[in-house]
Design a protein around this motif. Structure first.
Motif, PDB file in Angstrom:
ATOM      1  N   ALA A 247       0.817  -1.217   0.000  1.00 24.06           N
ATOM      2  CA  ALA A 247       0.000   0.000   0.000  1.00 24.06           C
ATOM      3  C   ALA A 247       0.847   1.263   0.000  1.00 24.06           C
ATOM      4  N   SER A 248       2.069   1.161   0.483  1.00 30.07           N
ATOM      5  CA  SER A 248       2.966   2.321   0.541  1.00 30.07           C
ATOM      6  C   SER A 248       3.829   2.445  -0.706  1.00 30.07           C
ATOM      7  N   ASP A 249       3.548   1.649  -1.744  1.00 30.24           N
ATOM      8  CA  ASP A 249       4.380   1.585  -2.945  1.00 30.24           C
ATOM      9  C   ASP A 249       5.772   1.087  -2.585  1.00 30.24           C
ATOM     10  N   TYR A 250       5.795   0.148  -1.656  1.00 30.71           N
ATOM     11  CA  TYR A 250       7.017  -0.550  -1.248  1.00 30.71           C
ATOM     12  C   TYR A 250       8.059   0.414  -0.675  1.00 30.71           C
ATOM     13  N   ASN A 251       7.596   1.160   0.315  1.00 38.52           N
ATOM     14  CA  ASN A 251       8.458   2.086   1.057  1.00 38.52           C
ATOM     15  C   ASN A 251       8.984   1.359   2.291  1.00 38.52           C
ATOM     16  N   ILE A 252      10.300   1.266   2.414  1.00 36.59           N
ATOM     17  CA  ILE A 252      10.906   0.532   3.519  1.00 36.59           C
ATOM     18  C   ILE A 252      10.537   1.152   4.867  1.00 36.59           C
ATOM     19  N   ARG A 253      10.445   2.467   4.926  1.00 31.92           N
ATOM     20  CA  ARG A 253      10.085   3.112   6.194  1.00 31.92           C
ATOM     21  C   ARG A 253       8.710   2.641   6.662  1.00 31.92           C
ATOM     22  N   GLU A 254       7.761   2.529   5.732  1.00 28.65           N
ATOM     23  CA  GLU A 254       6.430   2.068   6.100  1.00 28.65           C
ATOM     24  C   GLU A 254       6.460   0.595   6.495  1.00 28.65           C
ATOM     25  N   LEU A 255       7.311  -0.198   5.872  1.00 31.05           N
ATOM     26  CA  LEU A 255       7.461  -1.595   6.267  1.00 31.05           C
ATOM     27  C   LEU A 255       7.890  -1.683   7.728  1.00 31.05           C
ATOM     28  N   LEU A 256       8.843  -0.836   8.129  1.00 31.64           N
ATOM     29  CA  LEU A 256       9.337  -0.862   9.503  1.00 31.64           C
ATOM     30  C   LEU A 256       8.271  -0.390  10.480  1.00 31.64           C
ATOM     31  N   VAL A 257       7.509   0.635  10.087  1.00 25.51           N
ATOM     32  CA  VAL A 257       6.419   1.110  10.939  1.00 25.51           C
ATOM     33  C   VAL A 257       5.421  -0.013  11.184  1.00 25.51           C
ATOM     34  N   ARG A 258       5.052  -0.728  10.130  1.00 27.87           N
ATOM     35  CA  ARG A 258       4.083  -1.815  10.279  1.00 27.87           C
ATOM     36  C   ARG A 258       4.671  -2.947  11.090  1.00 27.87           C
ATOM     37  N   LEU A 259       5.953  -3.205  10.931  1.00 23.72           N
ATOM     38  CA  LEU A 259       6.592  -4.301  11.660  1.00 23.72           C
ATOM     39  C   LEU A 259       6.498  -4.080  13.169  1.00 23.72           C
ATOM     40  N   VAL A 260       6.791  -2.865  13.638  1.00 19.99           N
ATOM     41  CA  VAL A 260       6.774  -2.628  15.091  1.00 19.99           C
ATOM     42  C   VAL A 260       5.357  -2.480  15.621  1.00 19.99           C
ATOM     43  N   SER A 261       4.369  -2.387  14.740  1.00 15.33           N
ATOM     44  CA  SER A 261       2.975  -2.285  15.167  1.00 15.33           C
ATOM     45  C   SER A 261       2.310  -3.649  15.305  1.00 15.33           C
ATOM     46  N   THR A 262       3.016  -4.709  14.914  1.00 16.78           N
ATOM     47  CA  THR A 262       2.415  -6.042  14.906  1.00 16.78           C
ATOM     48  C   THR A 262       2.422  -6.667  16.300  1.00 16.78           C
ATOM     49  N   ASP A 263       1.564  -7.673  16.470  1.00 15.21           N
ATOM     50  CA  ASP A 263       1.560  -8.422  17.724  1.00 15.21           C
ATOM     51  C   ASP A 263       2.892  -9.133  17.944  1.00 15.21           C
ATOM     52  N   ALA A 264       3.550  -9.536  16.865  1.00 14.46           N
ATOM     53  CA  ALA A 264       4.843 -10.213  17.006  1.00 14.46           C
ATOM     54  C   ALA A 264       5.859  -9.325  17.709  1.00 14.46           C
ATOM     55  N   PHE A 265       5.748  -8.011  17.503  1.00  5.19           N
ATOM     56  CA  PHE A 265       6.673  -7.081  18.148  1.00  5.19           C
ATOM     57  C   PHE A 265       6.245  -6.778  19.573  1.00  5.19           C
ATOM     58  N   ARG A 266       4.938  -6.810  19.852  1.00  4.82           N
ATOM     59  CA  ARG A 266       4.409  -6.363  21.138  1.00  4.82           C
ATOM     60  C   ARG A 266       4.191  -7.500  22.135  1.00  4.82           C
ATOM     61  N   TYR A 267       4.358  -8.737  21.676  1.00  6.47           N
ATOM     62  CA  TYR A 267       4.169  -9.884  22.549  1.00  6.47           C
ATOM     63  C   TYR A 267       5.358 -10.820  22.423  1.00  6.47           C
ATOM     64  N   ARG A 268       5.496 -11.697  23.434  1.00  4.37           N
ATOM     65  CA  ARG A 268       6.434 -12.802  23.328  1.00  4.37           C
ATOM     66  C   ARG A 268       5.760 -14.069  23.809  1.00  4.37           C
ATOM     67  N   SER A 269       6.307 -15.189  23.413  1.00  4.79           N
ATOM     68  CA  SER A 269       5.732 -16.473  23.783  1.00  4.79           C
ATOM     69  C   SER A 269       6.259 -16.934  25.126  1.00  4.79           C
ATOM     70  N   LEU A 270       5.370 -17.509  25.950  1.00  8.25           N
ATOM     71  CA  LEU A 270       5.819 -18.068  27.223  1.00  8.25           C
ATOM     72  C   LEU A 270       6.780 -19.227  27.014  1.00  8.25           C
ATOM     73  N   GLY A 271       6.747 -19.800  25.785  1.00 12.22           N
ATOM     74  CA  GLY A 271       7.673 -20.890  25.478  1.00 12.22           C
ATOM     75  C   GLY A 271       9.075 -20.423  25.207  1.00 12.22           C
ATOM     76  N   GLY A 272       9.298 -19.089  25.201  1.00  7.43           N
ATOM     77  CA  GLY A 272      10.649 -18.577  25.026  1.00  7.43           C
ATOM     78  C   GLY A 272      10.873 -17.906  23.692  1.00  7.43           C
ATOM     79  N   GLY A 273       9.940 -18.077  22.716  1.00  2.00           N
ATOM     80  CA  GLY A 273      10.101 -17.431  21.413  1.00  2.00           C
ATOM     81  C   GLY A 273       9.657 -15.998  21.456  1.00  2.00           C
ATOM     82  N   GLN A 274       9.730 -15.331  20.285  1.00  4.90           N
ATOM     83  CA  GLN A 274       9.319 -13.940  20.210  1.00  4.90           C
ATOM     84  C   GLN A 274       7.804 -13.826  20.275  1.00  4.90           C
TER      85      GLN A 274
END
Length: 392
Positions: A365-392
């Motif tokens: 949607a951003s016409d493949y803008n790396i800055r927007e990719l990084l913004v979306r990456l840190v907004s994901t649950d993967a960034f905001r949570y970690r697994s009790l099993g030790g993973g991200q």
């Protein structure tokens, strides 16, 4: 607990021994060796832990600055700002705008292109008299500075990274690229190169020199970079009895001719059919990355073929190759994958499919803008949570 270690060490010998054992204990502590990310179990989301604001601040800061949060980021954590996706993305914008992000951006691209360690680059001085340690350092610096310029100061687009006819060069690279040094040259500003010869990262001297032998180019190594690093297509190891010694240079043949014979073995054909036709398309560059149209007395044949991709077909030269790769959804998805690995220190798993799909959608949607990719990456649950099993 550390005082207990100190007292035990002092009782065994003396004060100095107590201090020595205390330092050893600190250096072996998981709290020293790892970023410990505390949080509370998240309701309704299985075995996930929602990272607290200070853990998010550290995760964000070490991702983009490779160091601890600054006072502003600590204040954002204290105020609860980082509990929201918009708060995280706002801080990411701030961290990206800060010069301290230059190192992380450079580190990502040097690792991605396989030129983070250039110490092994060596050339035959009788064939390449201009080769020097200073030249190698300038090559690596070009790739780091170019990536930083595009993402932090330029348009941020993946297409620019892959197809730009400019770069950030200085010193001996002017001669290597055959460009006259401007009278008012600023080493941090872009320099226009010949658009028929150069197009983005793949035509950087660092990548071309690193993927060559000391006395000749290596179509195989160059093809592997495209196949594995840009298309995220891992290749199997060669058979144990494979002949992995490059054919000796000869004035009676071109590199292409020698390597075509070298890899004609049917046992090797499966992989080399995916690799060599890409590498042959980069033969306009010698083992230092200097553009050429002839090799000895022979004209260079830089035609190549992409197969097993979404942009299959013939191409003529690395500039045309870069243009095809810049339009590939496989390459775009590979870039998302590479940034995911850089941010989390692990490969995405099946459970991460939803996360990577969301990142890819925002990236498109951003016409493949790396800055927007990084913004979306840190907004994901993967960034905001970690697994009790030790993973991200």
């Amino acid at each position: 607990r550390l005082m207990g270690v100190f007292e035990e060490g002092r009782a065994q010998e003396d004060f100095a021994n107590g201090i020595r054992l205390t330092v050893q204990a600190v250096l072996q502590s998981p709290f020293f060796l790892y970023h410990v990310e505390d949080g509370e179990p998240a309701d309704g989301v299985g075995d996930l832990v929602a990272l607290d604001d200070y853990a998010l601040a550290s995760r964000l800061s070490y991702f983009l600055w490779n160091t601890m949060p600054d006072d502003t980021l600590f204040a954002a954590a204290a105020s609860g700002e980082l509990a929201t996706a918009s708060g995280l993305s706002g801080q990411l914008d701030r961290l990206l705008a800060d010069p301290r992000s230059e190192e992380a951006i450079a580190s990502f691209h040097l690792q991605w292109m396989g030129v983070d360690d250039m110490t092994a680059v060596d050339k035959d001085p009788s064939l390449f008299p201009t080769f020097s340690v200073a030249l190698v350092e300038a090559m690596q610096k070009e790739t780091a500075d170019f990536a930083e310029y595009v993402i932090r100061r330029g348009d941020g687009r993946l297409e620019t990274l892959l197809t730009a006819s400019f770069s950030i060069i200085d010193g001996p690279l002017f001669d290597l690229y055959g460009v006259e040094r401007p009278a008012d040259h600023d080493p941090q500003q872009p320099v226009e190169l010949d658009p028929t010869e150069r197009a983005g990262l793949l035509t950087h001297a660092s990548i071309l020199a690193k993927s060559s032998h000391a006395d000749q180019t290596s179509p195989i190594h160059r093809g592997v970079i495209v196949r594995e690093n840009l298309l995220c297509h891992p290749l199997p190891l060669p058979p144990d009895d494979a002949n992995d010694v490059a054919p000796d240079p000869s004035p009676d043949s071109t590199t292409r001719e020698r390597f075509e014979e070298h890899t004609a073995n049917p046992t090797c054909a499966g992989c080399h059919a995916l690799i060599d036709p890409i590498g042959f398309g980069m033969e306009n560059y010698d083992a230092l990355g200097i553009y050429r149209t002839t090799e000895g007395d022979f004209p260079v044949d830089a035609t190549g073929v992409l197969t097993g991709t979404d942009v299959d077909g013939p191409f003529d030269g690395a500039v045309e190759l870069a243009g095809k790769l810049a339009q590939s959804d496989i390459v775009r998805g590979c870039v998302t994958n590479q940034w995911f690995v850089f941010a989390f220190g692990r490969q995405p798993s099946f459970e991460d499919n939803c996360t990577t799909n969301l990142i890819n959608e925002a990236f498109a949607a951003s016409d493949y803008n790396i800055r927007e990719l990084l913004v979306r990456l840190v907004s994901t649950d993967a960034f905001r949570y970690r697994s009790l099993g030790g993973g991200q």
